[in-house]
Design an enzyme around this catalytic site. Sequence first.
Site, mmCIF file in Angstrom:
data_model
loop_
_atom_site.group_PDB
_atom_site.id
_atom_site.type_symbol
_atom_site.label_atom_id
_atom_site.label_comp_id
_atom_site.label_asym_id
_atom_site.label_seq_id
_atom_site.Cartn_x
_atom_site.Cartn_y
_atom_site.Cartn_z
ATOM 1 N N ARG A 78 0.855 -1.186 0.000
ATOM 2 C CA ARG A 78 0.000 0.000 0.000
ATOM 3 C C ARG A 78 0.891 1.236 0.000
ATOM 4 O O ARG A 78 1.711 1.415 0.911
ATOM 5 C CB ARG A 78 -0.900 -0.012 1.241
ATOM 6 C CG ARG A 78 -1.727 1.243 1.345
ATOM 7 C CD ARG A 78 -2.661 1.275 2.552
ATOM 8 N NE ARG A 78 -3.343 2.554 2.508
ATOM 9 C CZ ARG A 78 -3.524 3.369 3.532
ATOM 10 N NH1 ARG A 78 -3.139 3.014 4.746
ATOM 11 N NH2 ARG A 78 -4.114 4.542 3.364
ATOM 12 N N HIS A 122 -3.613 10.760 0.532
ATOM 13 C CA HIS A 122 -3.096 10.563 1.894
ATOM 14 C C HIS A 122 -2.585 11.931 2.381
ATOM 15 O O HIS A 122 -1.398 12.111 2.635
ATOM 16 C CB HIS A 122 -2.014 9.490 1.890
ATOM 17 C CG HIS A 122 -1.743 8.872 3.244
ATOM 18 N ND1 HIS A 122 -1.809 7.518 3.482
ATOM 19 C CD2 HIS A 122 -1.400 9.427 4.437
ATOM 20 C CE1 HIS A 122 -1.509 7.261 4.754
ATOM 21 N NE2 HIS A 122 -1.249 8.407 5.356
ATOM 22 N N GLU A 167 -7.969 8.067 6.068
ATOM 23 C CA GLU A 167 -8.328 8.675 7.346
ATOM 24 C C GLU A 167 -8.873 10.096 7.236
ATOM 25 O O GLU A 167 -8.267 11.048 7.728
ATOM 26 C CB GLU A 167 -7.115 8.678 8.285
ATOM 27 C CG GLU A 167 -6.593 7.289 8.576
ATOM 28 C CD GLU A 167 -5.480 7.269 9.625
ATOM 29 O OE1 GLU A 167 -5.055 8.342 10.090
ATOM 30 O OE2 GLU A 167 -5.040 6.165 9.996
ATOM 31 N N ASN A 293 -7.657 1.261 9.663
ATOM 32 C CA ASN A 293 -6.371 1.600 10.266
ATOM 33 C C ASN A 293 -6.582 1.576 11.769
ATOM 34 O O ASN A 293 -7.386 2.348 12.296
ATOM 35 C CB ASN A 293 -5.919 3.003 9.847
ATOM 36 C CG ASN A 293 -5.626 3.105 8.361
ATOM 37 O OD1 ASN A 293 -5.689 2.113 7.636
ATOM 38 N ND2 ASN A 293 -5.313 4.299 7.900
ATOM 39 N N TYR A 295 -4.837 1.616 15.628
ATOM 40 C CA TYR A 295 -3.683 1.821 16.513
ATOM 41 C C TYR A 295 -4.035 1.617 17.981
ATOM 42 O O TYR A 295 -3.299 0.981 18.707
ATOM 43 C CB TYR A 295 -3.073 3.219 16.282
ATOM 44 C CG TYR A 295 -2.398 3.287 14.936
ATOM 45 C CD1 TYR A 295 -1.110 2.807 14.771
ATOM 46 C CD2 TYR A 295 -3.063 3.771 13.814
ATOM 47 C CE1 TYR A 295 -0.487 2.811 13.526
ATOM 48 C CE2 TYR A 295 -2.454 3.778 12.568
ATOM 49 C CZ TYR A 295 -1.166 3.300 12.428
ATOM 50 O OH TYR A 295 -0.564 3.293 11.198
ATOM 51 N N GLU A 354 -3.685 -0.360 7.984
ATOM 52 C CA GLU A 354 -2.552 0.121 8.797
ATOM 53 C C GLU A 354 -2.672 -0.481 10.186
ATOM 54 O O GLU A 354 -3.776 -0.544 10.742
ATOM 55 C CB GLU A 354 -2.546 1.647 8.979
ATOM 56 C CG GLU A 354 -2.156 2.424 7.757
ATOM 57 C CD GLU A 354 -2.067 3.934 8.020
ATOM 58 O OE1 GLU A 354 -1.854 4.359 9.177
ATOM 59 O OE2 GLU A 354 -2.240 4.674 7.042
#
Length: 446
Positions: A78, A122, A167, A293, A295, A354
């Site tokens: 990616r 992005h 995002e 994504n 985290y 991600e």
Amino acid sequence: MPDRYDLPAGFRWGAATAAYQIEGAVAEDGRGPSVWDTFCARPGVIRDGHTGAVACDHYHRYPEDIALMKGLGLDGYRFSVSWSRVLPAGAGAVNPAGLAFYDRLVDALLEAGITPLPTLFHWDLPQALEDHGGWLDRDTAYRFADYAALVTDRLGDRVPAWITLNEPFVHTVFGYALGTHAPGRTLMFQALPAAHHQLLGHGLAASILHDRGLEVMLSNNLTPVEPASDSAADQAAAEAYDALHNRLFTDPVLLGRYPDLSALGVPDDIYGAVHDGDLDLIHTPGLDALGLNFYNPTRVAAPTTPDLPFDLVDIPEAPHTAFGWPVVPDALTRLLLHLRDTYGKALPPITITENGCSVAEETVPDQPRIDYLAAHLDALAQAVAEGLDIRGYYTWSLLDNFEWAEGYHQRFGLVHVDFATQKRTPRASYAWYRDLIAAQRARQGR
Ligand code: FCB
């Protein structure tokens, strides 16, 4: 050797990067400036005044980086396309050298047996479009669709699946509401038209891509939101935050409506940005997969000031990464199950686009990263065991890179980069991921 993940056949192993974080070569071969070039030039906004001007010099060193990917045995890579490299002013004149770069990159990936998974946006909006209001201007959505058409005209014959946006929550909130990212606007909730226009751009581009037989994904940074206590005030704050961070960016795409934003004081039409028919444009094209994504989870308490309807608080019992982010792997399982419960049949397959962590440079070997990745893959496998349709996992990141407002201080790479010499050195996590991919392949008889 880890070989314990029971994942569906065809599960894709990947790694992720983004253009401004790795490419460098910001003034080469006709690239136009993006909002990140402009923002990095402002004194005091990036730690130690770092910029992405050189970054990992991937623009020149991509063959070496693809060799590193091949060494990992990746199925997919990616990366993002820099809009201002192919359209220096965001619209109008095309830069053939910019398109040629992505052409070479795609061919070299395919040659290495790696499927390219490009992201069209992005965060590096061409500065010329920002000068007209950027994502606050509805016209930017239409310019994005034109740009998507241009890039897929050139690469769509070899690249089957595309991510439209990365995002939009982070870009809207950090870029337009708080001003800690480019373009550095501080509009608080008045920033939300930028969210709507990104989603509109996604919908317009998704229709074009689908007409061309291409698959479409949207990568959202989603977080399970947990109230700090059972109190009604903490729960209401958590709901308000969930609407802003998660549902604002997923409901319109999957359900064709916005969540109730009244707790944030935001009108239903998002300050007049939402026109009749927009939600159809965003929803109807559908998603072939939702990019997730992940985290960390977010703990939310009732507000302590009148400025915001919530307070974000730490999760002190969790370990923290070098970035200070809490490590709570089972929150990923909870999030995935929550998505299934919330969206039901409207939830498309999921690809983790991600997941990774920053580890202090002096931590050699980078065992905390291996532990982070292993624990999150356990959490993913747990959700698969509970019936979730998860198609792939792209770790963030292949290389240490320019981590936005943190400059080069946060190191997310499987590969260490010495930014003075551009020397790449695979870390222990690189060997770990390579062995994991090989073991999974063997397990699936591929
Ligand atoms: C995500 C971004 C990515 C990177 C990681 C650490 O929010 O999409 O570019 O900065 O965080």
